[in-house]
Scaffold this motif. Structure first.
Motif, PDB file in Angstrom:
ATOM      1  N   ARG A  89       0.847  -1.193   0.000  1.00 21.26           N
ATOM      2  CA  ARG A  89       0.000   0.000   0.000  1.00 21.26           C
ATOM      3  C   ARG A  89       0.884   1.245   0.000  1.00 21.26           C
ATOM      4  N   VAL A  90       0.576   2.167  -0.886  1.00 21.49           N
ATOM      5  CA  VAL A  90       1.419   3.344  -1.075  1.00 21.49           C
ATOM      6  C   VAL A  90       0.755   4.573  -0.464  1.00 21.49           C
TER       7      VAL A  90
ATOM      8  N   LEU B 149       5.798   3.027   1.848  1.00 21.23           N
ATOM      9  CA  LEU B 149       5.197   1.742   1.528  1.00 21.23           C
ATOM     10  C   LEU B 149       4.702   1.114   2.829  1.00 21.23           C
ATOM     11  N   HIS B 150       3.408   0.800   2.891  1.00 29.32           N
ATOM     12  CA  HIS B 150       2.824   0.132   4.049  1.00 29.32           C
ATOM     13  C   HIS B 150       2.777  -1.356   3.732  1.00 29.32           C
ATOM     14  N   LEU B 151       3.499  -2.141   4.514  1.00 29.95           N
ATOM     15  CA  LEU B 151       3.702  -3.556   4.232  1.00 29.95           C
ATOM     16  C   LEU B 151       2.929  -4.422   5.232  1.00 29.95           C
TER      17      LEU B 151
ATOM     18  N   GLU C 156      10.231   3.822   3.862  1.00 30.01           N
ATOM     19  CA  GLU C 156      10.277   5.033   3.032  1.00 30.01           C
ATOM     20  C   GLU C 156      11.169   4.803   1.821  1.00 30.01           C
ATOM     21  N   LEU C 157      10.723   5.315   0.689  1.00 28.68           N
ATOM     22  CA  LEU C 157      11.564   5.348  -0.512  1.00 28.68           C
ATOM     23  C   LEU C 157      11.730   6.797  -0.938  1.00 28.68           C
ATOM     24  N   TYR C 158      12.952   7.262  -0.973  1.00 23.82           N
ATOM     25  CA  TYR C 158      13.279   8.565  -1.548  1.00 23.82           C
ATOM     26  C   TYR C 158      13.801   8.303  -2.955  1.00 23.82           C
TER      27      TYR C 158
END
Length: 362
Positions: free
Chosen positions: A280-281, A293-295, A333-335
């Motif tokens: 889930r983003v 990103l929710h994992l 988190e993705l940067y």
């Protein structure tokens, strides 16, 4: 292997910019200094730092800017001075404000000001959130974008309404602009347009820019001069700022120019992630070149998956993981920076597939 060793083991890294070794960074700095005839500043006085401060002030539309050794020092000092000017020690902060979440209650323990939380943790502010506070406010501080909720921003109309409300209320409006450069691409506005209507702005020299550290505080000339004096009183008066300024200045223009490309790559990544419903983003659409990103696994399990993928496939998926609000859930988190922007599309898809397979227990 340690996390650092696993990271070094990887040939593919998704988040952030390419990590330079100290030797690489120092060689690049030395070459840039040679090419630009750079001399050390002395306690902040020198051509390089003064020109860079002026450049940042102009870029943001302010009279002046001053270097500070850390954003933590810059922000609480700015808000302390704002409260003095308005004869109120109350500052409105979002529940996810960096000052609340990451700065160890320094504003409270050091007597800078008192914080009032406004709004809800999982969404950006609106002017209505501020109107709900009946108190006389010395200042309002808003993070642009809000990192702890995936890089979300108020809409442009909501941001305008917040600016208008603070003017009407005579509250100093301060921007935590640690990632302002990233927000500009999402808003499709210049940093100057976003900063218009704020009384002060802090920007980072290392987060999106990639310098060694440090920050800039911009505002009116008198406000900046007072802040600079407080930085000295607080122990920020290092004799040479030049290493920090050089490391930022030598790549500043290129990083700012690349932000729209990083944002377009983030938009592309969102489309890739739609194929993986287990991931889930947040936010629902990109607002800066970062996302959460929710994992559907615990923090510990998320780290196990990351480390196994790194060990077996030499792919580094993400850095830290945090526990989610629900059991057996986590947030990473993705940067989207130089690394992901430079990877071939298929390699990114393959990397996300490795994450999805790990989440499925494969």
């Amino acid at each position: 292997m340690t996390d650092a060793e696993l990271f070094q083991h990887c040939h593919t890294v998704l988040p952030g910019h390419r990590a330079r070794t100290p030797a690489e960074m120092f060689r690049a700095m030395a070459a840039w200094c040679e090419d630009n005839h750079v001399a050390h500043d002395v306690y902040g006085n020198g051509a390089l730092i003064e020109q860079f401060e002026e450049k940042i002030a102009t870029l943001l539309g302010f009279e002046a800017a001053v270097f500070c050794i850390s954003g933590t020092m810059a922000q609480v000092t700015a808000l302390r001075l704002a409260c003095e000017d308005r004869a109120s020690t109350l500052v409105a902060l979002h529940p996810t404000s960096h000052i609340i979440v990451h700065e160890k209650s320094n504003y409270q323990l050091l007597g800078h000001f008192h914080a009032l939380l406004a709004g809800e943790r999982h969404r950006p502010w609106t002017a209505a959130d501020l109107r709900a506070l009946p108190d006389k406010l010395g200042a309002v501080a808003i993070e642009v974008p809000m990192r702890e909720i995936g890089g979300q921003n108020p809409t442009w109309e909501q941001l305008d309404a917040i600016k208008a409300h603070c003017r009407t209320r005579n509250a100093h409006l301060h921007m935590d602009g640690a990632r302002l450069w990233e927000a500009a691409a999402g808003y499709k506005r210049t940093p100057r347009e976003i900063a218009a209507g704020f009384d002060s702005v802090y920007v980072s020299l290392y987060k999106g820019i990639g310098g060694l550290g440090g920050a800039m505080l911009a505002g009116s000339r008198s406000f900046v001069e007072r802040a600079a004096e407080w930085f000295r009183r607080e122990g920020g008066n290092v004799i040479h700022r030049s290493p920090y300024v050089v490391s930022a200045a030598m790549q500043f223009d290129a990083r700012i120019a690349a932000m729209p490309h990083y944002f377009r790559r983030t938009e592309w990544l969102y489309e890739v992630l739609r194929d993986y419903p287990a991931i889930r983003v947040n936010p629902a659409r990109p607002q800066a070149n970062m996302l959460h990103l929710h994992l559907p696994v615990s923090r510990e399990r998320a780290i196990e998956i990351r480390n196994r993928v790194a060990h077996e496939h030499q792919v580094w998926l993400f850095g830290r993981a945090a526990p989610g609000a629900l059991d057996d859930s986590s947030i990473v988190e993705l940067y989207v920076g130089e690394n992901l922007a430079g990877l071939p599309d298929q390699r990114v898809r393959d990397s996300i597939e490795l994450l999805a397979r790990g989440l499925a227990g494969q």
